[in-house]
Design a protein around this motif. Structure first.
Motif, PDB file in Angstrom:
ATOM      1  N   ALA A 158       0.798  -1.119   0.147  1.00 46.50           N
ATOM      2  CA  ALA A 158       0.012   0.152   0.004  1.00 46.50           C
ATOM      3  C   ALA A 158       0.835   1.092  -0.216  1.00 46.50           C
ATOM      4  N   TRP A 159       0.431   2.247  -0.829  1.00 47.44           N
ATOM      5  CA  TRP A 159       1.219   3.529  -0.983  1.00 47.44           C
ATOM      6  C   TRP A 159       0.537   4.766  -0.369  1.00 47.44           C
ATOM      7  N   LEU A 160       0.673   5.336   0.582  1.00 48.94           N
ATOM      8  CA  LEU A 160      -0.043   6.461   0.969  1.00 48.94           C
ATOM      9  C   LEU A 160       0.606   7.870   0.920  1.00 48.94           C
ATOM     10  N   VAL A 161       0.004   8.806   0.676  1.00 49.20           N
ATOM     11  CA  VAL A 161       0.869  10.164   0.633  1.00 49.20           C
ATOM     12  C   VAL A 161       0.097  10.997   1.615  1.00 49.20           C
ATOM     13  N   VAL A 162       0.902  11.793   2.560  1.00 53.18           N
ATOM     14  CA  VAL A 162       0.521  12.495   3.665  1.00 53.18           C
ATOM     15  C   VAL A 162       1.193  13.774   3.678  1.00 53.18           C
ATOM     16  N   SER A 170       3.534  11.035  12.271  1.00 49.27           N
ATOM     17  CA  SER A 170       2.759  10.429  13.645  1.00 49.27           C
ATOM     18  C   SER A 170       2.013   9.171  12.900  1.00 49.27           C
ATOM     19  N   LEU A 171       1.385   9.466  11.653  1.00 49.81           N
ATOM     20  CA  LEU A 171       0.676   8.351  11.053  1.00 49.81           C
ATOM     21  C   LEU A 171       1.281   7.271  10.700  1.00 49.81           C
ATOM     22  N   GLN A 172       2.771   7.430  10.213  1.00 46.95           N
ATOM     23  CA  GLN A 172       3.947   6.396  10.007  1.00 46.95           C
ATOM     24  C   GLN A 172       3.925   5.470  11.231  1.00 46.95           C
ATOM     25  N   ARG A 173       4.211   6.244  12.364  1.00 53.89           N
ATOM     26  CA  ARG A 173       4.478   5.488  13.506  1.00 53.89           C
ATOM     27  C   ARG A 173       3.137   4.709  13.924  1.00 53.89           C
ATOM     28  N   TRP A 174       2.087   5.239  13.725  1.00 55.47           N
ATOM     29  CA  TRP A 174       0.680   4.325  14.208  1.00 55.47           C
ATOM     30  C   TRP A 174       0.822   3.356  13.221  1.00 55.47           C
ATOM     31  N   LEU A 175       1.049   3.352  11.985  1.00 53.94           N
ATOM     32  CA  LEU A 175       0.849   2.259  11.102  1.00 53.94           C
ATOM     33  C   LEU A 175       1.808   1.198  11.379  1.00 53.94           C
ATOM     34  N   ALA A 177       3.231   0.529  14.383  1.00 61.42           N
ATOM     35  CA  ALA A 177       2.542  -0.044  15.534  1.00 61.42           C
ATOM     36  C   ALA A 177       1.485  -0.974  15.383  1.00 61.42           C
ATOM     37  N   SER A 178       0.576  -0.540  14.459  1.00 62.38           N
ATOM     38  CA  SER A 178      -0.864  -1.427  14.265  1.00 62.38           C
ATOM     39  C   SER A 178      -0.811  -2.566  13.543  1.00 62.38           C
ATOM     40  N   PHE A 179       0.276  -2.559  12.205  1.00 62.99           N
ATOM     41  CA  PHE A 179       0.234  -3.569  11.307  1.00 62.99           C
ATOM     42  C   PHE A 179       1.644  -4.453  11.641  1.00 62.99           C
ATOM     43  N   THR A 180       1.394  -5.470  12.652  1.00 71.00           N
ATOM     44  CA  THR A 180       2.335  -6.071  12.829  1.00 71.00           C
ATOM     45  C   THR A 180       1.927  -7.440  13.810  1.00 71.00           C
ATOM     46  N   PRO A 181       2.365  -8.553  13.549  1.00 67.47           N
ATOM     47  CA  PRO A 181       3.582  -8.892  12.600  1.00 67.47           C
ATOM     48  C   PRO A 181       3.002  -9.219  11.003  1.00 67.47           C
ATOM     49  N   GLY A 182       4.024  -9.231  10.295  1.00 68.39           N
ATOM     50  CA  GLY A 182       3.484  -9.556   8.709  1.00 68.39           C
ATOM     51  C   GLY A 182       3.638  -8.258   7.971  1.00 68.39           C
ATOM     52  N   PHE A 183       3.717  -7.231   8.416  1.00 69.61           N
ATOM     53  CA  PHE A 183       3.701  -6.112   7.699  1.00 69.61           C
ATOM     54  C   PHE A 183       4.953  -5.046   8.183  1.00 69.61           C
ATOM     55  N   SER A 184       5.722  -4.372   7.258  1.00 72.67           N
ATOM     56  CA  SER A 184       6.391  -3.310   7.499  1.00 72.67           C
ATOM     57  C   SER A 184       6.076  -2.090   6.779  1.00 72.67           C
ATOM     58  N   VAL A 185       6.777  -0.906   7.326  1.00 68.84           N
ATOM     59  CA  VAL A 185       6.534   0.303   6.966  1.00 68.84           C
ATOM     60  C   VAL A 185       7.550   1.392   6.871  1.00 68.84           C
ATOM     61  N   HIS A 186       7.594   1.950   5.731  1.00 64.80           N
ATOM     62  CA  HIS A 186       8.758   2.615   5.422  1.00 64.80           C
ATOM     63  C   HIS A 186       8.244   3.931   4.624  1.00 64.80           C
ATOM     64  N   ARG A 187       9.133   5.178   5.054  1.00 65.33           N
ATOM     65  CA  ARG A 187       8.940   6.576   4.058  1.00 65.33           C
ATOM     66  C   ARG A 187       9.809   6.074   2.901  1.00 65.33           C
ATOM     67  N   THR A 188       9.359   6.385   1.774  1.00 64.50           N
ATOM     68  CA  THR A 188       9.992   6.324   0.649  1.00 64.50           C
ATOM     69  C   THR A 188      10.181   7.400  -0.193  1.00 64.50           C
ATOM     70  N   LYS A 198       4.894   3.729   2.462  1.00 65.65           N
ATOM     71  CA  LYS A 198       4.831   2.383   1.995  1.00 65.65           C
ATOM     72  C   LYS A 198       4.528   1.404   2.904  1.00 65.65           C
ATOM     73  N   VAL A 199       3.434   0.672   2.833  1.00 67.87           N
ATOM     74  CA  VAL A 199       3.072  -0.498   3.962  1.00 67.87           C
ATOM     75  C   VAL A 199       3.144  -1.795   3.118  1.00 67.87           C
ATOM     76  N   ARG A 200       4.057  -2.649   3.386  1.00 67.40           N
ATOM     77  CA  ARG A 200       4.258  -3.953   2.625  1.00 67.40           C
ATOM     78  C   ARG A 200       3.845  -5.024   3.858  1.00 67.40           C
ATOM     79  N   ARG A 201       3.168  -5.767   2.841  1.00 69.49           N
ATOM     80  CA  ARG A 201       2.514  -7.214   3.396  1.00 69.49           C
ATOM     81  C   ARG A 201       3.328  -8.057   2.991  1.00 69.49           C
TER      82      ARG A 201
END
Length: 213
Positions: A158-162, A170-175, A177-188, A198-201
């Protein structure tokens, strides 16, 4: 002055249809927009940053534009991946009508412009692209993402622009913390005051990270 918001289900303001020109998927196109929808006069800056800083979509499967507005992300996805099924999801009926009109005018037959509850429950997505409606409030936004991000296919993104000053970090930190395990979150990417997240499943077993563009 109208009390409409771009996330109103049925805007009460005058439709005021207009034609604009925009560049989508590398092509200059003519599109129809209207009052009572988000950024009716041009592709907004956040969406432009997202479109410029994400890879081409998967060539098939189901692709989701979450919070489609009049359709620049959904139309771009359909232009780039004509064999995929593109879901343009919004609560604003006027926006959905515009997506349908623009898809028809561009000959894009694979675009489904629907309300959230009209997406079949068994559909999962090869990618999600979104300029999410930050102004609906934190609780509504979090609920929206909690509903749709788990519907990513394995090994999909998933690709989000904010906007940075509207809480991207703060949204990146929430993502994260909220989508784990099985996901990773990075600013690209960062551009014009916006962050692309980017939220990777991952799959089973977990996959390695896709190279950041």
């Amino acid at each position: 002055m109208s009390g409409d918001h771009y996330f109103s289900a049925s805007p009460a303001s005058a439709e005021n249809l207009r034609r604009i020109r925009a560049t989508l998927a590398g092509a200059e196109v003519e599109l129809t927009t209207a009052g009572g929808v988000f950024s009716p006069d041009h592709v907004d800056s956040g969406t432009a940053v997202l479109l410029a800083n994400t890879p081409p979509p998967p060539p098939g499967g189901h692709l989701l534009d979450l919070g489609s507005g009049w359709g620049p992300i959904a139309l771009s996805l359909a232009m780039q991946a004509p064999h995929a099924t593109v879901w343009a999801v919004d609560v604003n009926d006027r926006a959905l009508d515009l997506v349908r009109r623009n898809a028809h005018d561009l000959g894009l037959v694979s675009v489904n412009a629907v309300r959230p509850d009209d997406v079949p429950e068994d559909v999962t997505f090869r990618t999600i692209r979104s300029n999410p409606p930050i102004r609906v409030g934190k609780n509504e936004l979090h609920g929206l993402l909690e509903r749709w991000i788990p519907r990513l296919d394995e090994r999909s993104d998933a690709w989000l622009v904010v906007q940075r000053n509207l809480g991207s970090d703060s949204l990146q930190r929430w993502l994260a913390a909220s989508f784990t395990p099985g996901f990773s979150v990075h600013r690209t990417a960062t551009a014009r005051g916006f962050r692309v997240i980017k939220v990777r499943r991952h799959g089973s077993p977990p996959t390695s990270e896709i190279d950041v563009i």
